[in-house]
Design an enzyme around this catalytic site. Structure first.
Site, PDB file in Angstrom:
ATOM      1  N   ASN A  10      44.672  24.083  41.677  1.00 22.79           N
ATOM      2  CA  ASN A  10      45.963  24.785  42.088  1.00 22.79           C
ATOM      3  C   ASN A  10      46.052  23.358  43.260  1.00 22.79           C
ATOM      4  O   ASN A  10      45.392  23.689  44.152  1.00 22.79           O
ATOM      5  CB  ASN A  10      46.618  25.737  42.234  1.00 22.79           C
ATOM      6  CG  ASN A  10      48.010  25.284  41.862  1.00 22.79           C
ATOM      7  OD1 ASN A  10      49.326  24.450  42.645  1.00 22.79           O
ATOM      8  ND2 ASN A  10      48.753  26.466  42.196  1.00 22.79           N
ATOM      9  N   HIS A  19      53.048  41.719  38.348  1.00 20.12           N
ATOM     10  CA  HIS A  19      53.119  41.824  39.948  1.00 20.12           C
ATOM     11  C   HIS A  19      54.220  41.670  40.376  1.00 20.12           C
ATOM     12  O   HIS A  19      55.148  40.781  40.241  1.00 20.12           O
ATOM     13  CB  HIS A  19      52.760  40.162  39.900  1.00 20.12           C
ATOM     14  CG  HIS A  19      51.446  39.393  39.812  1.00 20.12           C
ATOM     15  ND1 HIS A  19      50.848  39.446  38.254  1.00 20.12           N
ATOM     16  CD2 HIS A  19      50.765  38.856  40.556  1.00 20.12           C
ATOM     17  CE1 HIS A  19      50.175  39.130  38.028  1.00 20.12           C
ATOM     18  NE2 HIS A  19      49.575  38.991  39.509  1.00 20.12           N
ATOM     19  N   TYR A  70      52.921  35.682  51.482  1.00 19.83           N
ATOM     20  CA  TYR A  70      51.539  35.617  50.376  1.00 19.83           C
ATOM     21  C   TYR A  70      52.922  36.328  49.600  1.00 19.83           C
ATOM     22  O   TYR A  70      52.846  37.372  49.580  1.00 19.83           O
ATOM     23  CB  TYR A  70      50.085  35.306  50.439  1.00 19.83           C
ATOM     24  CG  TYR A  70      50.315  36.095  49.173  1.00 19.83           C
ATOM     25  CD1 TYR A  70      49.398  37.165  48.383  1.00 19.83           C
ATOM     26  CD2 TYR A  70      49.626  34.872  48.264  1.00 19.83           C
ATOM     27  CE1 TYR A  70      49.019  37.302  47.228  1.00 19.83           C
ATOM     28  CE2 TYR A  70      49.222  34.622  47.376  1.00 19.83           C
ATOM     29  CZ  TYR A  70      48.920  36.399  46.294  1.00 19.83           C
ATOM     30  OH  TYR A  70      49.091  36.343  45.273  1.00 19.83           O
ATOM     31  N   ASP A 107      47.117  42.278  46.893  1.00 18.35           N
ATOM     32  CA  ASP A 107      46.185  41.581  47.057  1.00 18.35           C
ATOM     33  C   ASP A 107      46.396  41.167  48.774  1.00 18.35           C
ATOM     34  O   ASP A 107      47.176  41.100  49.159  1.00 18.35           O
ATOM     35  CB  ASP A 107      46.943  39.824  46.619  1.00 18.35           C
ATOM     36  CG  ASP A 107      45.363  39.349  46.240  1.00 18.35           C
ATOM     37  OD1 ASP A 107      45.883  37.899  45.721  1.00 18.35           O
ATOM     38  OD2 ASP A 107      45.149  38.843  46.773  1.00 18.35           O
ATOM     39  N   HIS A 142      45.037  38.538  50.692  1.00 26.12           N
ATOM     40  CA  HIS A 142      44.620  37.369  50.064  1.00 26.12           C
ATOM     41  C   HIS A 142      43.660  36.534  51.107  1.00 26.12           C
ATOM     42  O   HIS A 142      44.302  35.993  52.403  1.00 26.12           O
ATOM     43  CB  HIS A 142      46.168  36.495  50.248  1.00 26.12           C
ATOM     44  CG  HIS A 142      46.192  35.846  49.562  1.00 26.12           C
ATOM     45  ND1 HIS A 142      46.367  34.043  49.771  1.00 26.12           N
ATOM     46  CD2 HIS A 142      46.542  35.781  48.190  1.00 26.12           C
ATOM     47  CE1 HIS A 142      46.358  33.290  48.485  1.00 26.12           C
ATOM     48  NE2 HIS A 142      46.191  34.173  47.142  1.00 26.12           N
ATOM     49  N   GLU A 188      42.826  43.150  47.613  1.00 27.57           N
ATOM     50  CA  GLU A 188      41.945  42.226  47.053  1.00 27.57           C
ATOM     51  C   GLU A 188      41.888  41.382  47.699  1.00 27.57           C
ATOM     52  O   GLU A 188      42.597  41.323  48.943  1.00 27.57           O
ATOM     53  CB  GLU A 188      43.215  41.752  46.099  1.00 27.57           C
ATOM     54  CG  GLU A 188      42.238  40.214  45.381  1.00 27.57           C
ATOM     55  CD  GLU A 188      43.235  39.344  44.364  1.00 27.57           C
ATOM     56  OE1 GLU A 188      44.100  40.411  43.935  1.00 27.57           O
ATOM     57  OE2 GLU A 188      43.248  38.135  44.048  1.00 27.57           O
ATOM     58  N   HIS A 211      41.067  36.685  37.976  1.00 29.72           N
ATOM     59  CA  HIS A 211      42.167  36.100  38.294  1.00 29.72           C
ATOM     60  C   HIS A 211      42.700  35.635  36.919  1.00 29.72           C
ATOM     61  O   HIS A 211      42.368  35.163  35.991  1.00 29.72           O
ATOM     62  CB  HIS A 211      41.743  34.768  38.987  1.00 29.72           C
ATOM     63  CG  HIS A 211      43.069  33.665  39.470  1.00 29.72           C
ATOM     64  ND1 HIS A 211      42.957  32.496  40.016  1.00 29.72           N
ATOM     65  CD2 HIS A 211      44.085  34.145  40.156  1.00 29.72           C
ATOM     66  CE1 HIS A 211      43.302  31.979  40.589  1.00 29.72           C
ATOM     67  NE2 HIS A 211      44.809  32.584  40.744  1.00 29.72           N
ATOM     68  N   ASP A 241      48.658  29.348  38.229  1.00 24.61           N
ATOM     69  CA  ASP A 241      47.926  28.518  37.642  1.00 24.61           C
ATOM     70  C   ASP A 241      47.012  27.883  37.585  1.00 24.61           C
ATOM     71  O   ASP A 241      46.151  27.259  37.052  1.00 24.61           O
ATOM     72  CB  ASP A 241      48.045  27.766  39.019  1.00 24.61           C
ATOM     73  CG  ASP A 241      47.881  28.634  40.046  1.00 24.61           C
ATOM     74  OD1 ASP A 241      48.412  29.679  40.067  1.00 24.61           O
ATOM     75  OD2 ASP A 241      46.239  28.714  40.583  1.00 24.61           O
ATOM     76  N   TRP A 251      45.107  31.215  54.136  1.00 24.71           N
ATOM     77  CA  TRP A 251      46.697  31.137  54.069  1.00 24.71           C
ATOM     78  C   TRP A 251      46.262  32.370  52.685  1.00 24.71           C
ATOM     79  O   TRP A 251      45.735  32.429  51.525  1.00 24.71           O
ATOM     80  CB  TRP A 251      47.262  29.770  52.636  1.00 24.71           C
ATOM     81  CG  TRP A 251      48.580  30.855  51.906  1.00 24.71           C
ATOM     82  CD1 TRP A 251      49.265  31.169  52.156  1.00 24.71           C
ATOM     83  CD2 TRP A 251      48.627  30.724  50.468  1.00 24.71           C
ATOM     84  NE1 TRP A 251      50.149  31.262  51.053  1.00 24.71           N
ATOM     85  CE2 TRP A 251      49.877  30.969  50.613  1.00 24.71           C
ATOM     86  CE3 TRP A 251      47.347  30.166  49.939  1.00 24.71           C
ATOM     87  CZ2 TRP A 251      50.118  31.035  49.305  1.00 24.71           C
ATOM     88  CZ3 TRP A 251      48.497  30.687  47.704  1.00 24.71           C
ATOM     89  CH2 TRP A 251      49.351  30.886  47.502  1.00 24.71           C
TER      90      TRP A 251
HETATM   91  C1  CS2 Z   1      46.665  34.852  43.580  1.00 22.45           C
HETATM   92  C2  CS2 Z   1      47.286  33.525  42.803  1.00 22.45           C
HETATM   93  O1  CS2 Z   1      47.127  35.723  41.418  1.00 22.45           O
HETATM   94  C3  CS2 Z   1      46.579  36.022  43.222  1.00 22.45           C
HETATM   95  O2  CS2 Z   1      45.470  37.115  42.843  1.00 22.45           O
HETATM   96  O3  CS2 Z   1      45.655  34.868  45.062  1.00 22.45           O
HETATM   97  O4  CS2 Z   1      48.387  33.476  43.110  1.00 22.45           O
HETATM   98  C4  CS2 Z   1      46.917  32.592  43.897  1.00 22.45           C
HETATM   99  O5  CS2 Z   1      47.470  32.384  45.844  1.00 22.45           O
HETATM  100  C5  CS2 Z   1      46.746  31.517  43.335  1.00 22.45           C
HETATM  101  O6  CS2 Z   1      46.520  31.156  42.109  1.00 22.45           O
HETATM  102  C6  CS2 Z   1      46.563  29.916  43.876  1.00 22.45           C
HETATM  103  O7  CS2 Z   1      46.416  28.706  43.386  1.00 22.45           O
HETATM  104 MG    MG Z   2      44.470  36.610  44.894  1.00 20.35          MG
END
Ligand code: CS2
Ligand code: MG
Length: 402
Positions: A38, A123, A160, A210, A212, A236, A312, A316, A402
């Site tokens: 991504n 989610h 996020y 998450d 992040h 996470e 994951h 994407d 980020w």
């Molecule tokens: C995230 C993702 O799904 C997750 O746990 O961390 O949405 C991540 O931000 C994206 O895959 C980045 O492309």
């Molecule tokens: Mg994540």
């Protein structure tokens, strides 16, 4: 002997950008691999087209391990998301071919089912607590046993994990969207909304969150401690994972389970996290961590230390990756959970998949190989559309994770 006759790289944007590798053998058997990274899609497309495809032509497609070692060691330069995503695409395509030639689904080649289906998490998100609670209720009604909860932080523009519309897509602009970040505001608010979820819905389902990559180790320790009574399934990416030792500090302070690994791409990046039991779930994926061949190595190491899988699986990662992930998830003894975000309609026009979702569980049919087809004609309707992931900046203007 069948040989690799052609390897094509498709870059298209059916709903979002995907890079897809299709390998064709001299017997006319094809295999698919996801090569999507991504925000850096063209780097992988070029790595494949310019540096890998010429090396594949004429090779025996059955020699998956040998080709993996040739591409990994032969590059001289080791690891990294671009290299490991390109190798992953070749690896998964060759497993797809092997299954099609054998007339077996890939999971049968990996040892057969260890479970009947694969538990996923949904989610839920919101711009505030009430909208988050409504979203959690929606996914509980849909039968999900595990739900991730994320909201924006009051007073901060971007944040996020907050879905806009039906599907969450962070790569939302043709230049990085620079979003403000305040750790203090997040640490004040996140425990509050996670607690509101537990207070409203109880503990009869897995609650995930998450972070992040946003916190320092001691901030992550404080966060983990503050939510211990909420019994999260995991927090996470509590802190950036390049420094694997950083997780020792978090571990000293809290029993909240930890998951990390989605941005990591080799066994070396997670070795210490696993062998020191600094994490409870390893999130490396089939598309970014060298394919099925390497991911199995990571998961087998994890099993020795009672670390479970939690790959994951955001949008994407293409339907090819989701299918490959389900084949692996069905077989590994230390499966934990699989991330799952539904792809949009345009994506499913290009990728036909045999993966099914029912009551928060994924499964797939016994179609040979991965069970996915790629419609390149349909893909031509969706040209590549350059998009970047956001960048976070602290309130003083300096760049944050980020
Ligand atoms: C995230 C993702 O799904 C997750 O746990 O961390 O949405 C991540 O931000 C994206 O895959 C980045 O492309
Ligand atoms: Mg994540």
């Amino acid at each position: 002997m069948s040989t690799i006759e052609r390897a094509e790289v498709f870059v298209a944007s059916p709903g979002r950008n995907f890079v897809t590798l299709r390998i064709t053998t001299s017997d006319g058997v094809t295999g698919l691999g996801d090569a999507t990274l991504n925000g850096r899609e063209l780097a992988v497309a070029s790595y494949l087209r310019d540096h890998v495809v010429p090396l594949l032509i004429g090779r025996d497609p059955a020699r998956i391990e040998d080709i993996w070692q040739f591409l990994y060691r032969g590059a001289y330069w080791r690891r990294g998301p671009v290299t490991m995503t390109a190798i992953a695409a070749v690896d998964v395509a060759l497993w797809d071919i092997k299954g099609r030639v054998a007339g077996l689904p890939v999971y049968q080649l990996l040892g057969g089912r260890s479970r009947d289906a694969v538990m996923v998490y949904a989610h839920a998100s919101g711009t505030d607590v009430p909208s988050l609670l409504d979203d959690v209720a929606k996914f509980r009604d849909l039968g999900y046993q595990a739900i991730r909860a994320q909201t924006g932080v009051p007073g901060l523009g971007g944040s996020y994990g907050v879905r806009k519309g039906e599907v969450y897509e962070p790569a939302n602009s043709n230049l990085p969207d620079e979003q403000p970040w305040s750790t203090e505001a997040y640490l004040d608010f996140a425990p509050t909304y996670l607690r509101a979820v537990r207070e409203k819905f109880g503990s009869a389902f897995h609650l995930l969150h998450d972070v992040h990559h946003r916190l320092t180790p001691i901030e992550a320790a404080r966060f983990g401690k503050s939510v211990e009574d909420l019994r999260l399934f995991w927090m996470e990416d509590p802190t950036p994972a390049e420094n694997q030792e950083a997780f020792r500090l978090i571990r000293q302070h809290t029993t909240t389970p930890i998951a990390t690994g989605e941005i990591l791409n080799s066994i070396w990046d997670v070795k210490d996290l696993i062998t020191e039991q600094l994490i409870d779930y390893v999130r490396t994926t089939v598309v970014h961590a060298g394919g099925i061949t390497h991911l199995r190595r990571i998961f087998d190491l994890a099993a020795l230390y009672q670390v479970r899988t939690g790959s994951h699986g955001a949008t994407d990662l293409s339907p090819i990756s989701l299918a490959a992930a389900v084949h692996v998830d069905l077989t590994v003894p230390n499966f934990g959970i699989q991330e799952y975000m539904p792809h949009v309609e345009q994506t499913m026009q290009v990728f036909r998949t045999n993966v099914t979702l029912e009551n928060g569980m994924l499964d797939l049919s016994d179609e040979p190989g991965l069970g996915v087809e790629y419609d390149e004609k349909a893909a031509e309707r969706y040209p590549y559309d350059p998009k970047y992931l956001p960048v976070a900046r602290r309130l003083d203007g300096s760049v944050h994770d980020w």
